[in-house]
Design an enzyme around this catalytic site. Structure first.
Site, mmCIF file in Angstrom:
data_model
loop_
_atom_site.group_PDB
_atom_site.id
_atom_site.type_symbol
_atom_site.label_atom_id
_atom_site.label_comp_id
_atom_site.label_asym_id
_atom_site.label_seq_id
_atom_site.Cartn_x
_atom_site.Cartn_y
_atom_site.Cartn_z
ATOM 1 N N GLU A 126 0.891 -1.177 0.000
ATOM 2 C CA GLU A 126 0.000 0.000 0.000
ATOM 3 C C GLU A 126 0.916 1.210 0.000
ATOM 4 O OE1 GLU A 126 -3.092 -0.099 -0.405
ATOM 5 O OE2 GLU A 126 -3.889 -1.959 0.408
ATOM 6 N N CYS A 164 -2.809 8.686 3.168
ATOM 7 C CA CYS A 164 -2.459 8.147 1.853
ATOM 8 C C CYS A 164 -3.558 8.445 0.845
ATOM 9 C CB CYS A 164 -2.214 6.653 1.964
ATOM 10 S SG CYS A 164 -3.548 5.778 2.768
HETATM 11 P P1 NAD Z 1 8.379 5.314 4.497
HETATM 12 O O1 NAD Z 1 8.347 4.517 3.246
HETATM 13 O O2 NAD Z 1 9.441 6.334 4.652
HETATM 14 O O3 NAD Z 1 8.504 4.365 5.764
HETATM 15 C C1 NAD Z 1 7.592 3.313 6.008
HETATM 16 C C2 NAD Z 1 8.281 2.217 6.814
HETATM 17 O O4 NAD Z 1 9.267 1.578 6.021
HETATM 18 C C3 NAD Z 1 8.984 2.692 8.067
HETATM 19 O O5 NAD Z 1 8.669 1.806 9.112
HETATM 20 C C4 NAD Z 1 10.452 2.603 7.684
HETATM 21 O O6 NAD Z 1 11.304 2.386 8.772
HETATM 22 C C5 NAD Z 1 10.453 1.385 6.795
HETATM 23 N N1 NAD Z 1 11.598 1.292 5.876
HETATM 24 C C6 NAD Z 1 12.366 2.276 5.400
HETATM 25 N N2 NAD Z 1 13.287 1.788 4.541
HETATM 26 C C7 NAD Z 1 13.085 0.459 4.479
HETATM 27 C C8 NAD Z 1 13.684 -0.608 3.731
HETATM 28 N N3 NAD Z 1 14.695 -0.385 2.884
HETATM 29 N N4 NAD Z 1 13.184 -1.855 3.893
HETATM 30 C C9 NAD Z 1 12.155 -2.088 4.717
HETATM 31 N N5 NAD Z 1 11.559 -1.127 5.447
HETATM 32 C C10 NAD Z 1 12.011 0.126 5.328
HETATM 33 O O7 NAD Z 1 6.911 5.949 4.589
HETATM 34 P P2 NAD Z 1 6.367 7.046 5.628
HETATM 35 O O8 NAD Z 1 7.035 8.356 5.316
HETATM 36 O O9 NAD Z 1 6.423 6.517 7.009
HETATM 37 O O10 NAD Z 1 4.820 7.125 5.235
HETATM 38 C C11 NAD Z 1 4.299 8.050 4.331
HETATM 39 C C12 NAD Z 1 4.033 7.401 2.983
HETATM 40 O O11 NAD Z 1 3.209 6.253 3.176
HETATM 41 C C13 NAD Z 1 3.267 8.286 2.032
HETATM 42 O O12 NAD Z 1 3.805 8.151 0.726
HETATM 43 C C14 NAD Z 1 1.857 7.709 2.054
HETATM 44 O O13 NAD Z 1 1.087 7.960 0.898
HETATM 45 C C15 NAD Z 1 2.134 6.269 2.243
HETATM 46 N N6 NAD Z 1 0.970 5.580 2.818
HETATM 47 C C16 NAD Z 1 0.253 4.729 2.010
HETATM 48 C C17 NAD Z 1 -0.897 4.115 2.512
HETATM 49 C C18 NAD Z 1 -1.719 3.197 1.659
HETATM 50 O O14 NAD Z 1 -2.611 2.534 2.183
HETATM 51 N N7 NAD Z 1 -1.474 3.102 0.367
HETATM 52 C C19 NAD Z 1 -1.298 4.366 3.832
HETATM 53 C C20 NAD Z 1 -0.538 5.229 4.617
HETATM 54 C C21 NAD Z 1 0.601 5.830 4.091
#
Ligand code: NAD
Length: 469
Positions: free
Chosen positions: A243, A277
């Site tokens: 997502e 999101c």
């Molecule tokens: P992010 O991608 O920066 O981080 C999300 C998670 O991924 C964190 O827990 C982080 O520690 C982890 N992470 C980072 N690098 C990683 C790697 N290489 N491997 C595995 N895990 C890793 O996202 P964010 O800034 O926390 O959230 C905001 C984003 O999330 C926005 O783009 C938003 O649109 C999206 N989002 C999407 C949905 C959906 O349902 N589609 C819902 C909520 C948020």
């Protein structure tokens, strides 16, 4: 938990390295989060592997009963959880915010318990009898973001547990306390080792995504991290539900009533102060009613109080972290410099302790402006003028993401026709971002793949097996 302090104490580490989490509204400490390591992750995965077979053997009814009890436990501690969420994430207690999010946790747990997934007889013609079953995957990794940390954790964990899996959760570094507290409460009703939150950084997430003992990753976060997870999970051919980010378009048709839709448009865009999101992030309004929509939306936005989330008067809060504040501020400034018209907001108070960015509406903006083309993920909505519906649909479809979208009209049948032409996982009519545990949810294009919620969501947490005899 009986009190907020007891809840916080239950997740405060007694030893090991910790990190102080600051309240985004005040800059004051909220609590100490453990800094878990890859070694802690290994231990959590080993415990999950040990606990999973007995959990799977319990069967659907017993697992559903445990999820219902977990929902009750969340409700018993609802106010303490909402308070911690508000202090750490910034979202107000009131409005569609912290209490709403904790309520959604209980609702999604109950829905996962109540959804039936029976084996399906696919062919039974006298010669062939083929049945489709869904077996547990084993240990699932759940990696989540900072915007709806508790609710998204439940979206990942509830169907995984229901289907007989164990889960290791990796919360965002920005909101670990909320997830640790939620998991602590859920664990009041779950066997030891089945569900663990490992509160580490990216390296812990990256290891989870490549770990040979993990059968599936449920990931919610940015598109960039989603792509990294696809790569790191490739060697072990993990199942993935992704997502990812979105930049949802809303199209207002010329027959819509500006006054009637203004509040729906506002919350579609500004829920969780825009850090959602599937929030409305680009609004396309027909020339015939453009000025009226701008006026009504400005009047609604002006009436929404923003401030510290613990104050019951507020329905908008700070941005969760400084990086996000800087992204929103830079995009709005660039829009202003390009000649776009700021209808409201756009001038954050200087030198404030919190990350408050005012609700901002930007009119007469070009469709190619970065505030339109990039995911701003904050309280700033660009409003783009269009003169024919084909042009609006083309603009809505022009990006490489497609999570949600919406069409606004006095004629729902006409709106449905336009909805069918939009490239997005969900298209809402006269609302935006309304999720429902019975209705599948997922992205199109680079907003990800796989569905959550409902029976489709349960299937995504199982391994299909055909018995053909
Ligand atoms: P992010 O991608 O920066 O981080 C999300 C998670 O991924 C964190 O827990 C982080 O520690 C982890 N992470 C980072 N690098 C990683 C790697 N290489 N491997 C595995 N895990 C890793 O996202 P964010 O800034 O926390 O959230 C905001 C984003 O999330 C926005 O783009 C938003 O649109 C999206 N989002 C999407 C949905 C959906 O349902 N589609 C819902 C909520 C948020």
């Amino acid at each position: 938990m009986e009190t907020y302090d007891a809840l916080l104490a239950s997740i405060t580490p007694v030893s090991g390295e910790t990190r102080t989490i600051l309240d985004p509204a005040t800059g004051q400490p909220v609590g100490e989060a453990p800094v878990h390591t890859v070694q802690d992750l290994e231990e959590a995965i080993a415990a999950a592997q040990a606990a999973q077979p007995a959990w799977a053997a319990l069967g659907h009814d017993a697992r559903s009963a445990a999820l219902l009890k977990a929902a009750d436990a969340v409700e018993r501690s609802a106010e303490e959880l909402a308070r911690l969420l508000s202090r750490e994430q910034g979202k107000p207690l009131n409005g569609p915010n912290a209490r709403f999010e904790v309520g959604a946790c209980a609702a999604w747990l109950r829905a996962a318990a109540a959804t039936a997934l029976e084996p399906e007889t696919v062919v039974d013609d006298g010669e062939t009898r083929a049945e489709l079953h869904y077996k547990p995957i084993g240990v699932v990794g759940a990696i989540g973001p900072w915007n709806w940390p508790m609710m998204i954790t439940v979206w990942q964990v509830a169907p995984a547990l229901r289907m007989g899996n164990a889960v290791v959760v990796k919360p965002s570094e920005f909101t670990p306390l909320s997830v640790l507290a939620l998991v602590e409460i859920l664990n009041q009703e779950l066997p030891e080792g089945l569900l663990t939150a490992v509160s580490g950084g990216r390296e812990v997430g990256a290891r989870l995504a490549e770990h040979p003992a993990i059968g599936k990753i449920m990931f919610t976060g940015s598109t960039a991290t989603g792509k990294a997870i696809i790569k790191s999970s490739a060697d072990t051919v993990k199942r993935l539900t992704l997502e990812l980010g979105g930049n949802d378009a809303g199209i207002v048709l010329p027959d819509a009533d500006p006054k009637a839709i203004a509040e729906g448009l506002f919350w579609g865009a500004f829920i969780n102060t825009g850090q959602t999101c599937a929030a409305l992030k680009r609004l396309y309004v027909h020339d015939a009613i453009y000025d009226a929509v701008c006026e009504e939306l400005t009047s609604v936005a002006r009436s929404m109080p923003m401030g510290n989330g613990l104050d019951e008067a507020n329905v908008l809060g700070p941005l969760q972290n400084r990086q996000q504040f800087e992204i929103v501020a830079a995009l709005v400034e660039a829009a202003r410099d390009s000649g776009a018209r700021i209808l409201l907001g756009g001038n954050p108070a200087p030198d404030q302790p919190g990350h408050f960015y005012p609700a901002t509406l930007v009119a007469d903006i070009d469709n190619s402006n970065p505030l339109v083309a990039e995911e701003q993920f904050g309280p700033a909505l660009p409003i783009i003028r269009y003169s024919n519906v084909d042009e609006a649909v083309a603009m809505a479809n022009a990006l490489d993401v497609g999570l949600g979208a919406s069409v606004w009209s006095a004629d729902p049948a006409a709106a449905r026709k336009v909805a069918g032409r939009i490239e997005a996982g969900t298209v809402w009519i006269n609302k935006h971002g309304a999720v429902d545990p019975r209705v599948p949810f997922g992205g199109a294009k680079q907003s990800g793949y796989g569905l959550e919620f409902g029976v489709e969501g349960l299937k995504a947490l199982g391994v299909p097996q055909v018995i053909n005899g």
